[in-house]
Write a protein that holds these residues in place. Structure first.
Motif, mmCIF file in Angstrom:
data_model
loop_
_atom_site.group_PDB
_atom_site.id
_atom_site.type_symbol
_atom_site.label_atom_id
_atom_site.label_comp_id
_atom_site.label_asym_id
_atom_site.label_seq_id
_atom_site.Cartn_x
_atom_site.Cartn_y
_atom_site.Cartn_z
ATOM 1 N N SER A 1 40.997 39.992 37.468
ATOM 2 C CA SER A 1 40.869 38.677 38.083
ATOM 3 C C SER A 1 39.996 37.753 37.252
ATOM 4 O O SER A 1 40.300 36.571 37.083
ATOM 5 C CB SER A 1 40.297 38.805 39.496
ATOM 6 O OG SER A 1 41.200 39.493 40.326
ATOM 7 N N TRP B 1 39.775 32.449 40.938
ATOM 8 C CA TRP B 1 41.011 31.929 40.364
ATOM 9 C C TRP B 1 41.924 33.057 39.923
ATOM 10 O O TRP B 1 43.122 33.029 40.151
ATOM 11 C CB TRP B 1 40.714 31.019 39.187
ATOM 12 C CG TRP B 1 40.132 29.695 39.554
ATOM 13 C CD1 TRP B 1 39.804 29.254 40.808
ATOM 14 C CD2 TRP B 1 39.796 28.646 38.660
ATOM 15 N NE1 TRP B 1 39.276 27.998 40.731
ATOM 16 C CE2 TRP B 1 39.268 27.597 39.437
ATOM 17 C CE3 TRP B 1 39.878 28.489 37.296
ATOM 18 C CZ2 TRP B 1 38.838 26.411 38.870
ATOM 19 C CZ3 TRP B 1 39.447 27.297 36.743
ATOM 20 C CH2 TRP B 1 38.934 26.266 37.523
ATOM 21 N N GLY B 2 41.339 34.056 39.263
ATOM 22 C CA GLY B 2 42.150 35.185 38.816
ATOM 23 C C GLY B 2 42.694 35.999 39.970
ATOM 24 O O GLY B 2 43.834 36.463 39.944
ATOM 25 N N ILE C 1 50.186 39.911 42.928
ATOM 26 C CA ILE C 1 51.067 40.646 42.018
ATOM 27 C C ILE C 1 50.821 42.143 42.143
ATOM 28 O O ILE C 1 51.757 42.944 42.217
ATOM 29 C CB ILE C 1 50.874 40.165 40.567
ATOM 30 C CG1 ILE C 1 51.401 38.739 40.422
ATOM 31 C CG2 ILE C 1 51.577 41.106 39.583
ATOM 32 C CD1 ILE C 1 51.070 38.099 39.093
ATOM 33 N N VAL D 1 42.075 36.797 34.062
ATOM 34 C CA VAL D 1 43.134 35.844 34.387
ATOM 35 C C VAL D 1 42.530 34.503 34.807
ATOM 36 O O VAL D 1 43.018 33.444 34.412
ATOM 37 C CB VAL D 1 44.063 36.408 35.488
ATOM 38 C CG1 VAL D 1 45.018 35.343 36.009
ATOM 39 C CG2 VAL D 1 44.844 37.595 34.949
ATOM 40 N N GLY D 2 41.450 34.536 35.567
ATOM 41 C CA GLY D 2 40.781 33.301 35.961
ATOM 42 C C GLY D 2 40.268 32.527 34.770
ATOM 43 O O GLY D 2 40.371 31.295 34.711
ATOM 44 N N PRO E 1 44.935 27.178 40.330
ATOM 45 C CA PRO E 1 45.704 27.740 41.435
ATOM 46 C C PRO E 1 44.990 27.636 42.772
ATOM 47 O O PRO E 1 45.577 27.882 43.811
ATOM 48 C CB PRO E 1 45.888 29.203 41.025
ATOM 49 C CG PRO E 1 44.729 29.485 40.148
ATOM 50 C CD PRO E 1 44.488 28.209 39.400
ATOM 51 N N LEU F 1 43.299 30.950 33.070
ATOM 52 C CA LEU F 1 43.763 29.802 33.842
ATOM 53 C C LEU F 1 42.837 28.603 33.661
ATOM 54 O O LEU F 1 43.306 27.470 33.499
ATOM 55 C CB LEU F 1 43.871 30.166 35.324
ATOM 56 C CG LEU F 1 44.970 31.154 35.698
ATOM 57 C CD1 LEU F 1 44.856 31.554 37.162
ATOM 58 C CD2 LEU F 1 46.334 30.598 35.399
ATOM 59 N N ILE G 1 43.553 34.997 42.853
ATOM 60 C CA ILE G 1 44.676 34.310 43.486
ATOM 61 C C ILE G 1 45.993 34.722 42.830
ATOM 62 O O ILE G 1 47.022 34.808 43.474
ATOM 63 C CB ILE G 1 44.478 32.781 43.416
ATOM 64 C CG1 ILE G 1 43.341 32.370 44.354
ATOM 65 C CG2 ILE G 1 45.752 32.034 43.766
ATOM 66 C CD1 ILE G 1 42.913 30.926 44.209
ATOM 67 N N VAL G 2 45.942 35.056 41.555
ATOM 68 C CA VAL G 2 47.139 35.470 40.825
ATOM 69 C C VAL G 2 47.273 36.994 40.815
ATOM 70 O O VAL G 2 48.338 37.538 41.099
ATOM 71 C CB VAL G 2 47.102 34.936 39.371
ATOM 72 C CG1 VAL G 2 48.263 35.470 38.570
ATOM 73 C CG2 VAL G 2 47.077 33.418 39.365
ATOM 74 N N VAL G 3 46.186 37.699 40.505
ATOM 75 C CA VAL G 3 46.240 39.143 40.272
ATOM 76 C C VAL G 3 46.504 39.937 41.551
ATOM 77 O O VAL G 3 47.358 40.827 41.568
ATOM 78 C CB VAL G 3 44.922 39.624 39.616
ATOM 79 C CG1 VAL G 3 44.842 41.134 39.590
ATOM 80 C CG2 VAL G 3 44.804 39.061 38.216
#
Length: 95
Positions: free
Chosen positions: A24, A73-74, A81, A27-28, A38, A31, A76-78
Motif C-alpha cells: 500500500s 492511497w495505496g 485487488i 502503490v500510494g 484515488p 500514485l 485504496i488500490v491494493v
C-alpha cells in the motif's frame, strides 16, 4: 494443515497485514508521484483519517503524515485487488 483463516489470507495474518501495508505504501507513493488521487472515491473516510493524521502531526510527528497518506492511497488500490484475488482463489485450493 493451515487453519481456514491462514488459508484464506495466504499465510499468517500478521505477515499478510505487513505485506499489504508495504504494498500500500509503495502503490500510494507511485500514485502520489503520478499525481493520481484515488481518495476522491472514499472522500468521507479519508477526511476522518486525515483528521487523525493531522492531530498526530500537530504533536510534532509530521513524518507520519506522508507515510500515512501513502498508506491510505495505496490501500485504496491494493486491498480490493488483494481481496478479489483471494476470493477468486478460494475454490482452487492451496497454491
Amino acid at each position: 494443515m493451515a487453519n481456514p483463516i491462514e488459508r484464506f489470507l495466504g499465510g499468517p495474518p500478521l505477515r499478510t497485514l505487513l505485506w499489504l501495508a508495504f504494498l500500500s505504501i509503495v502503490v500510494g507513493f507511485v500514485l502520489a508521484t503520478l499525481g493520481l488521487h484515488p481518495m476522491r472515491l472514499v472522500q468521507g473516510v479519508i477526511d476522518a483519517v486525515e483528521g487523525l493524521i493531522d492531530a498526530i502531526s500537530r504533536l510534532g510527528l509530521g513524518a507520519f503524515r506522508s507515510v500515512g497518506q501513502y498508506l491510505i492511497w495505496g490501500a485504496i488500490v491494493v486491498v480490493p485487488i488483494w481481496l478479489i484475488s483471494r476470493l477468486l482463489s478460494v475454490g482452487r485450493g492451496p497454491r
